[in-house]
Design an enzyme around this catalytic site. Structure first.
Site, short mmCIF file in Angstrom:
data_model
loop_
_atom_site.label_atom_id
_atom_site.label_comp_id
_atom_site.label_asym_id
_atom_site.label_seq_id
_atom_site.Cartn_x
_atom_site.Cartn_y
_atom_site.Cartn_z
N ASP A 1 7.60 56.81 62.11
CA ASP A 1 6.96 55.46 62.12
C ASP A 1 7.90 54.10 61.16
O ASP A 1 7.70 53.76 59.98
CB ASP A 1 6.30 56.08 60.69
CG ASP A 1 5.26 57.33 61.17
OD1 ASP A 1 4.77 56.88 62.12
OD2 ASP A 1 5.31 58.38 60.37
N HIS B 1 3.41 54.86 67.96
CA HIS B 1 3.61 53.62 67.98
C HIS B 1 2.56 52.29 67.87
O HIS B 1 0.79 52.74 68.63
CB HIS B 1 4.37 52.67 69.31
CG HIS B 1 5.53 54.05 70.12
ND1 HIS B 1 6.83 54.16 69.03
CD2 HIS B 1 5.83 54.50 70.80
CE1 HIS B 1 7.45 54.54 69.86
NE2 HIS B 1 7.19 54.91 70.98
#
Length: 337
Positions: free
Chosen positions: A13, A43
Site C-alpha cells: 500500500d 493497486h
C-alpha cells in the site's frame, strides 16, 4: 537494454501504482510485466478523474502503448483476470504466462475457512496461500489448462527478454511490500512467497544481469493491513489527527498507520538492491506540499524528511509523490542519477 523493477519497501500500500503509472508515461515501456503473489494484493490508480482498484492487471495499464504481461510466478484467478480485462478494455494488450498456477474456488474456501490464515495471520481470503501450497506440491492447475484463458496465453520470459535485448524499455512491477516477504518479513504474518526485487525478476523470467534499476517505494507514513508486528505504529487517534484514514484495496479493512521506520527502510533497501527511492504521501507530512511538482517549492520540513530518507537508506530519492493524481509528482531522476 533497459529494465526497471518497482517494489514496495514496507508492508504494501505504498502507492506503487502511482509511481509505476508515472514512469510508464514518462519512459514509455514496450512491456509492463507483473510479478508478485496474485490477486491478494490490490493497486489503486487514479487516471482521467477515475479511481481504479485492480488485483491482476499491471497497474501500468494507464499507459496505453505497452503490452501488459503477468509472469509465470504469479497466481491467476481467471474470473478476476477476465473481469479486469473487460473493465479496463485491455483485451489486445493483456497476456499471462501459460505456466501461471490457477486459483480455484477450493483454494478460496480453504483460505477463508482456515482459523490460522483467516484468524491469526489475517489473510485476504483470496486463495493465494492454499494455491501456492498446491503449486509446491505439484498438483496445481496451470493457465494452459483453462479454456477461458487460451486467447491470453504467452511465453512471458521470451517476450520480455527479446524486448530488452532489442533495446526497448521494460518496466517490471512487484506487489505487496518487503516486510510481507515469506523469507524476510514479519513471519508468520507474511504472504505466501518472497516479494523482494530478486523474486519479482524471477517471476517474469528476467536474470539479474538484465536489471538496470530497482526503485523501492516508501510511504512517508507506513501502513499495514491485518495482524502482525508494526514497531512504529501510532494510535488511530494520532493517525486521524494527521488526516490519515485508509482502507485496503482488496479487503476494505482499515489500515494501521505508523511513523517512518529507518531500520526497516535501510534493511529493505539493502535486500532489494535499491538504486532509487520513491516517496509517497509527502503532502501528509506537510500539507503545503500538496500538488507541488518542483523540488524548490517543497517546504523545509519536507526537504529535511527526504534528506533523512537518503541518510537512512544510502540511496538517492528520485521520485516524490505530492498527491494522488498522476501529475502530482516531483521527478528528480535527471538531476540525481
Amino acid at each position: 537494454m533497459s529494465a526497471t523493477i518497482v517494489v514496495g519497501g514496507f508492508w504494501g500500500d505504498e502507492g506503487k501504482g502511482k509511481i509505476i503509472a508515472h514512469i510508464a508515461h514518462s519512459d514509455k515501456p514496450k512491456i509492463i510485466a507483473r510479478g508478485g503473489v496474485g490477486p491478494n494484493a490490490g493497486h489503486t490508480v487514479e487516471f482521467d478523474g477515475k479511481s481504479f482498484g485492480i488485483r491482476m492487471i499491471p497497474s501500468g495499464f494507464v499507459y496505453g502503448d505497452a503490452k501488459l504481461l503477468i509472469g509465470a510466478g504469479v497466481l491467476v484467478n481467471p474470473e478476476v483476470f477476465l473481469n479486469e480485462v473487460k473493465m479496463l478494455n485491455v483485451e489486445e494488450r493483456a497476456r499471462i504466462d501459460y505456466r501461471c498456477a490457477i486459483i480455484e474456488p477450493k483454494h478460496i474456501e480453504s483460505d477463508k475457512s482456515s482459523e490460522h490464515l483467516a484468524g491469526k495471520i489475517g489473510s485476504t481470503g483470496s486463495g493465494c496461500g492454499p494455491a501456492n501450497a498446491d503449486r509446491v506440491m505439484r498438483v496445481a492447475r496451470l493457465a494452459k489448462d483453462v479454456v477461458e484463458l487460451q486467447p491470453f496465453l504467452t511465453d512471458v520470459p521470451l517476450e520480455v527478454n527479446e524486448t530488452i535485448d532489442s533495446g526497448e524499455f521494460v518496466l517490471i512491477e512487484g506487489s505487496q511490500g518487503f516486510a510481507l516477504s515469506l523469507y524476510y518479513g514479519t513471519y508468520p504474518y507474511v504472504t505466501s512467497k518472497d516479494v523482494s526485487a530478486s523474486s519479482i525478476a524471477a517471476d517474469v523470467g528476467v536474470g539479474p544481469t538484465k536489471i538496470d534499476d530497482v526503485i523501492v517505494v516508501f510511504k512517508t507514513f507506513p501502513t499495514r493491513v491485518g495482524s502482525g508486528p508494526f514497531p512504529t505504529e501510532m494510535s488511530q487517534e494520532e493517525a486521524e489527527s494527521l488526516g490519515i484514514v485508509e482502507y485496503g484495496t482488496v479487503t476494505g479493512r482499515r489500515r494501521r498507520v505508523g511513523w517512518w521506520d529507518p531500520e526497516l527502510a535501510r534493511y529493505s533497501a539493502m535486500i532489494n538492491g535499491a538504486t532509487q527511492i520513491a516517496i509517497t504521501g509527502i503532502d501528509r507530512l506537510d500539507k503545503e506540499c500538496y500538488g507541488v511538482t518542483e523540488w524548490g517549492k517543497l517546504t523545509p520540513k519536507a526537504k529535511e524528511f527526504v534528506e533523512r530518507v537518503e541518510d537512512d537508506t544510502g540511496v538517492p530519492v528520485t521520485l516524490i509523490s505530492t498527491g494522488p493524481s498522476l501529475e502530482q509528482i516531483i521527478d528528480l531522476r535527471d538531476e540525481r542519477l
